[in-house]
Design a protein around this motif. Sequence first.
Motif, PDB file in Angstrom:
ATOM      1  N   PRO A  11       0.829  -1.208   0.000  1.00 24.45           N
ATOM      2  CA  PRO A  11       0.000   0.000   0.000  1.00 24.45           C
ATOM      3  C   PRO A  11       0.859   1.251   0.000  1.00 24.45           C
ATOM      4  O   PRO A  11       2.078   1.184   0.146  1.00 24.45           O
ATOM      5  N   ARG A  12       0.206   2.381  -0.145  1.00 22.99           N
ATOM      6  CA  ARG A  12       0.924   3.656  -0.158  1.00 22.99           C
ATOM      7  C   ARG A  12       1.798   3.792   1.085  1.00 22.99           C
ATOM      8  O   ARG A  12       1.407   3.451   2.186  1.00 22.99           O
ATOM      9  N   HIS A  13       2.986   4.340   0.873  1.00 22.05           N
ATOM     10  CA  HIS A  13       3.945   4.461   1.976  1.00 22.05           C
ATOM     11  C   HIS A  13       3.434   5.430   3.034  1.00 22.05           C
ATOM     12  O   HIS A  13       2.917   6.504   2.731  1.00 22.05           O
ATOM     13  N   ASP A  14       3.578   5.042   4.290  1.00 22.61           N
ATOM     14  CA  ASP A  14       3.145   5.867   5.414  1.00 22.61           C
ATOM     15  C   ASP A  14       4.354   6.648   5.932  1.00 22.61           C
ATOM     16  O   ASP A  14       5.329   6.042   6.375  1.00 22.61           O
ATOM     17  N   PRO A  15       4.314   7.986   5.891  1.00 22.41           N
ATOM     18  CA  PRO A  15       5.469   8.757   6.368  1.00 22.41           C
ATOM     19  C   PRO A  15       5.773   8.524   7.844  1.00 22.41           C
ATOM     20  O   PRO A  15       6.898   8.730   8.289  1.00 22.41           O
ATOM     21  N   GLU A  16       4.774   8.092   8.604  1.00 19.21           N
ATOM     22  CA  GLU A  16       5.012   7.787  10.015  1.00 19.21           C
ATOM     23  C   GLU A  16       6.001   6.635  10.161  1.00 19.21           C
ATOM     24  O   GLU A  16       6.763   6.579  11.120  1.00 19.21           O
ATOM     25  N   LEU A  17       6.004   5.739   9.189  1.00 20.67           N
ATOM     26  CA  LEU A  17       6.956   4.634   9.205  1.00 20.67           C
ATOM     27  C   LEU A  17       8.386   5.151   9.131  1.00 20.67           C
ATOM     28  O   LEU A  17       9.273   4.678   9.856  1.00 20.67           O
ATOM     29  N   ARG A  19       9.456   8.075  10.109  1.00 22.29           N
ATOM     30  CA  ARG A  19       9.782   8.760  11.363  1.00 22.29           C
ATOM     31  C   ARG A  19      10.133   7.761  12.464  1.00 22.29           C
ATOM     32  O   ARG A  19      11.116   7.921  13.182  1.00 22.29           O
ATOM     33  N   LEU A  20       9.339   6.719  12.593  1.00 19.10           N
ATOM     34  CA  LEU A  20       9.560   5.732  13.648  1.00 19.10           C
ATOM     35  C   LEU A  20      10.825   4.917  13.387  1.00 19.10           C
ATOM     36  O   LEU A  20      11.575   4.599  14.314  1.00 19.10           O
ATOM     37  N   SER A  21      11.068   4.587  12.123  1.00 20.01           N
ATOM     38  CA  SER A  21      12.279   3.857  11.779  1.00 20.01           C
ATOM     39  C   SER A  21      13.515   4.676  12.114  1.00 20.01           C
ATOM     40  O   SER A  21      14.489   4.169  12.686  1.00 20.01           O
ATOM     41  N   ALA A  22      13.480   5.958  11.760  1.00 19.55           N
ATOM     42  CA  ALA A  22      14.612   6.842  12.059  1.00 19.55           C
ATOM     43  C   ALA A  22      14.817   6.970  13.560  1.00 19.55           C
ATOM     44  O   ALA A  22      15.954   7.016  14.051  1.00 19.55           O
ATOM     45  N   ALA A  23      13.717   7.003  14.314  1.00 15.00           N
ATOM     46  CA  ALA A  23      13.815   7.112  15.770  1.00 15.00           C
ATOM     47  C   ALA A  23      14.445   5.857  16.371  1.00 15.00           C
ATOM     48  O   ALA A  23      15.287   5.944  17.277  1.00 15.00           O
ATOM     49  N   ALA A  54      -0.214  -1.930   6.662  1.00 16.85           N
ATOM     50  CA  ALA A  54       1.173  -1.474   6.677  1.00 16.85           C
ATOM     51  C   ALA A  54       2.147  -2.555   7.125  1.00 16.85           C
ATOM     52  O   ALA A  54       3.360  -2.326   7.113  1.00 16.85           O
ATOM     53  N   ALA A  55       1.660  -3.712   7.503  1.00 19.14           N
ATOM     54  CA  ALA A  55       2.540  -4.747   8.057  1.00 19.14           C
ATOM     55  C   ALA A  55       3.692  -5.144   7.126  1.00 19.14           C
ATOM     56  O   ALA A  55       4.836  -5.282   7.585  1.00 19.14           O
ATOM     57  N   PRO A  56       3.451  -5.349   5.824  1.00 20.67           N
ATOM     58  CA  PRO A  56       4.579  -5.701   4.963  1.00 20.67           C
ATOM     59  C   PRO A  56       5.651  -4.617   4.918  1.00 20.67           C
ATOM     60  O   PRO A  56       6.852  -4.916   4.945  1.00 20.67           O
ATOM     61  N   GLN A  57       5.230  -3.351   4.860  1.00 25.02           N
ATOM     62  CA  GLN A  57       6.201  -2.255   4.831  1.00 25.02           C
ATOM     63  C   GLN A  57       6.984  -2.175   6.140  1.00 25.02           C
ATOM     64  O   GLN A  57       8.195  -1.957   6.134  1.00 25.02           O
ATOM     65  N   VAL A  58       6.282  -2.332   7.252  1.00 23.96           N
ATOM     66  CA  VAL A  58       6.965  -2.294   8.548  1.00 23.96           C
ATOM     67  C   VAL A  58       7.960  -3.441   8.646  1.00 23.96           C
ATOM     68  O   VAL A  58       9.099  -3.265   9.092  1.00 23.96           O
ATOM     69  N   THR A  59       7.545  -4.626   8.224  1.00 21.54           N
ATOM     70  CA  THR A  59       8.435  -5.783   8.265  1.00 21.54           C
ATOM     71  C   THR A  59       9.678  -5.543   7.426  1.00 21.54           C
ATOM     72  O   THR A  59      10.804  -5.837   7.850  1.00 21.54           O
TER      73      THR A  59
END
Length: 258
Positions: A11-17, A19-23, A54-59
């Motif tokens: 799905p469309r990329h979530d910008p929150e992902l 931010r959290l990844s960088a954190a 968003a699970a696949p993108q987070v993974t």
Amino acid sequence: MKPRHRRAALPRHDPELDRLSAALAAAQEREVARSAAFGLLELAVEDAVAVGPAAPQVTREVRRLVETGETPWPADAFGVLIEIVNALGVWRRAREQVSGHGRTVYDPQVGGETAVGDELAGLDAPVREHLVHDLPEVRALAALLLARISSQPGSDLDLLRMVLAEESEDRTRACLAEAVLRLSLAHGIWAGADTRAAFAVSMLRDRSRVVQVRVARYFQPTEEATDPHRGGPEVVPLVADTLAAGPADRVRWPAEDL
């Protein structure tokens, strides 16, 4: 020429992902890392039950952090991935109940579970490397994750038992014991002259109360302890006695409780 493996569309990329990844990558304090990991988990798993869009993108992103070594908090990254794996199959089982006869009606939720599986493929290799990490929490979480995603269950079972024999930290030993039981059950295998039940009994009689309680809790929520192929008659009373004796301090690692 072999066709290239095609990943499922995301799905469309979530910008929150981002931010959290960088954190999680930049965190210098554990609480900051845990907060970022919890945020990633919330993005991936809906209501702490089933994987979301968003699970696949987070993974994929958490895997990248692990493989590149970009985060100094691999245990928290593993904790996120463990919970995502735990949530797999919820949608598929629900659809099978609706469709009947074990047939799965394809829909985006089931497709999302498949996409997460694709993102996890091959991750067991870098996870194995963390079994010898300097930090015991990282070793423990690596073992618990490996038990869930192993593509080489026979050799990984031997590896986990070998690492367990050399481990001295009790919480990590407890996680390794659970990983051995979990992996051998998931793949219907056992290695060595003794049986799976004999291993379970030895862990329930371990010198460490932490190991005893963790293994007993592993058996408690299921019927596994009463199944002679999984637990056996010796396991049942030991589980009951261990739990009746009361809890143990610090059975779980912080990364397990995001």
